[in-house]
Scaffold this motif. Structure first.
Motif, PDB file in Angstrom:
ATOM      1  N   PRO A  71      56.345 -26.777 -51.646  1.00 21.52           N
ATOM      2  CA  PRO A  71      57.520 -27.373 -52.499  1.00 21.52           C
ATOM      3  C   PRO A  71      58.721 -27.089 -51.703  1.00 21.52           C
ATOM      4  CG  PRO A  71      56.861 -25.042 -53.419  1.00 21.52           C
ATOM      5  CD  PRO A  71      55.799 -25.184 -52.396  1.00 21.52           C
ATOM      6  N   VAL A  72      59.429 -28.313 -51.761  1.00 18.98           N
ATOM      7  CA  VAL A  72      60.735 -28.247 -51.067  1.00 18.98           C
ATOM      8  C   VAL A  72      61.873 -27.732 -51.898  1.00 18.98           C
ATOM      9  CG1 VAL A  72      62.574 -30.066 -50.061  1.00 18.98           C
ATOM     10  CG2 VAL A  72      60.058 -30.204 -49.665  1.00 18.98           C
ATOM     11  N   GLY A  73      62.788 -27.026 -51.256  1.00 21.34           N
ATOM     12  CA  GLY A  73      63.954 -26.310 -51.904  1.00 21.34           C
ATOM     13  C   GLY A  73      65.171 -26.872 -50.918  1.00 21.34           C
ATOM     14  N   SER A 106      69.194 -22.593 -40.443  1.00 16.17           N
ATOM     15  CA  SER A 106      68.036 -22.975 -39.750  1.00 16.17           C
ATOM     16  C   SER A 106      67.015 -23.302 -40.786  1.00 16.17           C
ATOM     17  CB  SER A 106      67.347 -21.776 -38.886  1.00 16.17           C
ATOM     18  OG  SER A 106      68.209 -21.439 -37.831  1.00 16.17           O
ATOM     19  N   ARG A 107      66.077 -24.425 -40.492  1.00 12.18           N
ATOM     20  CA  ARG A 107      65.308 -24.772 -41.613  1.00 12.18           C
ATOM     21  C   ARG A 107      64.215 -23.599 -41.624  1.00 12.18           C
ATOM     22  NH1 ARG A 107      64.047 -29.108 -37.282  1.00 12.18           N
ATOM     23  NH2 ARG A 107      65.949 -29.941 -38.231  1.00 12.18           N
ATOM     24  N   GLU A 110      58.285 -21.831 -50.331  1.00 11.51           N
ATOM     25  CA  GLU A 110      59.370 -22.992 -50.541  1.00 11.51           C
ATOM     26  C   GLU A 110      59.652 -23.033 -49.063  1.00 11.51           C
ATOM     27  OE1 GLU A 110      62.205 -24.162 -54.002  1.00 11.51           O
ATOM     28  OE2 GLU A 110      62.940 -22.228 -52.869  1.00 11.51           O
ATOM     29  N   PHE A 111      60.000 -24.404 -48.834  1.00  9.75           N
ATOM     30  CA  PHE A 111      60.447 -24.876 -47.572  1.00  9.75           C
ATOM     31  C   PHE A 111      61.847 -25.057 -47.790  1.00  9.75           C
ATOM     32  CE2 PHE A 111      61.001 -28.981 -44.873  1.00  9.75           C
ATOM     33  CZ  PHE A 111      61.249 -28.319 -43.773  1.00  9.75           C
ATOM     34  N   HIS A 112      62.767 -24.563 -47.136  1.00  6.26           N
ATOM     35  CA  HIS A 112      64.258 -24.561 -47.200  1.00  6.26           C
ATOM     36  C   HIS A 112      64.908 -25.466 -46.139  1.00  6.26           C
ATOM     37  CE1 HIS A 112      65.298 -20.932 -49.990  1.00  6.26           C
ATOM     38  NE2 HIS A 112      64.453 -22.071 -50.513  1.00  6.26           N
ATOM     39  N   ILE A 113      65.493 -26.393 -46.789  1.00  3.69           N
ATOM     40  CA  ILE A 113      66.272 -27.535 -45.632  1.00  3.69           C
ATOM     41  C   ILE A 113      67.768 -27.775 -46.386  1.00  3.69           C
ATOM     42  CG2 ILE A 113      64.459 -28.551 -44.472  1.00  3.69           C
ATOM     43  CD1 ILE A 113      64.441 -30.648 -46.661  1.00  3.69           C
TER      44      ILE A 113
END
Length: 210
Positions: free
Chosen positions: A26-28, A140-141, A187-190
């Motif tokens: 999931p994207v955060g 940083s991602r 979670e993927f943080h951008i």
């Protein structure tokens, strides 16, 4: 027989969807925000002030506070920047590249906490202000994951991977650092710039490409 086939196809579709979700992240999306040390909370809001919880964040123990501050650079200011709690040892400001242009600063792309040589910035609260000689970064991602998640995805802490989004503006994100801890939730943080460029929203799903 027809009903049996239809049910079988439905079960297969649901199974494939479940397997797909198991292998996605999931994207955060992280909007601009500030982490404050206890002494800086005292300066900005008054001695002994305690941050109030606005909402819990996806990472356990982290929260968005009801309080906000103004941040200022040589060319401009941004008001109502959310504070994330709890308090940290070191104050840190995380902005996007678009925010940096508006403020007139040139923050480096860094991991959270890596502040040596980062951009100076001023933080203004209702009771006072602080000037940081270094403290502003573009984060940083990265991907947060537990040890169990790391085993599932066959990756390890601080490994770098590619991440694929399959939106209408599909993007492959490179140099995405894996961060593994028992305290992390997958979670993927951008930041907002990256999310907008890829057409991603919170809780969209992405894939690791090793």
């Amino acid at each position: 027989m027809r009903k049996i086939i239809e049910q079988s196809n439905k079960n297969l579709t649901e199974s494939l969807a479940y397997q797909l979700e198991l292998n996605t992240i999931p994207v955060g999306i992280s909007a601009r925000h500030v982490h404050l040390s206890l002494d800086h909370i005292d300066i900005l809001f008054g001695k002994g002030y305690q941050l109030r919880i606005h909402k819990e964040l996806s990472q356990p123990g982290q929260f968005a506070a009801k309080e906000s501050v103004m941040i200022a650079g040589p060319k401009g200011t941004i008001d109502k920047v959310r504070i994330l709690g709890p308090a940290r040892c070191t104050t840190q400001v995380e902005v996007s590249l678009t925010d940096a242009h508006r403020l007139g600063i040139s923050p480096p792309i860094r991991d959270s906490g890596d502040l040596a040589g980062s951009s100076p910035i001023t933080i203004i609260g209702p009771k006072g202000s602080i000037y940081l000689k270094e403290g502003a970064i573009i984060a940083s991602r990265h991907i947060h994951m537990s040890e169990e998640d790391a085993r599932q995805f066959q990756v390890h802490d601080r490994e770098k991977v590619h991440v694929v989004s399959q939106t209408k503006r599909g993007v492959i994100f490179s140099d995405v650092k894996i961060r593994v801890s028992a305290d992390y939730r997958l979670e993927f943080h951008i930041d907002t710039d990256e999310a907008n460029a890829a057409g991603l929203t919170n809780q969209d799903r992405v894939w690791i490409l090793k």
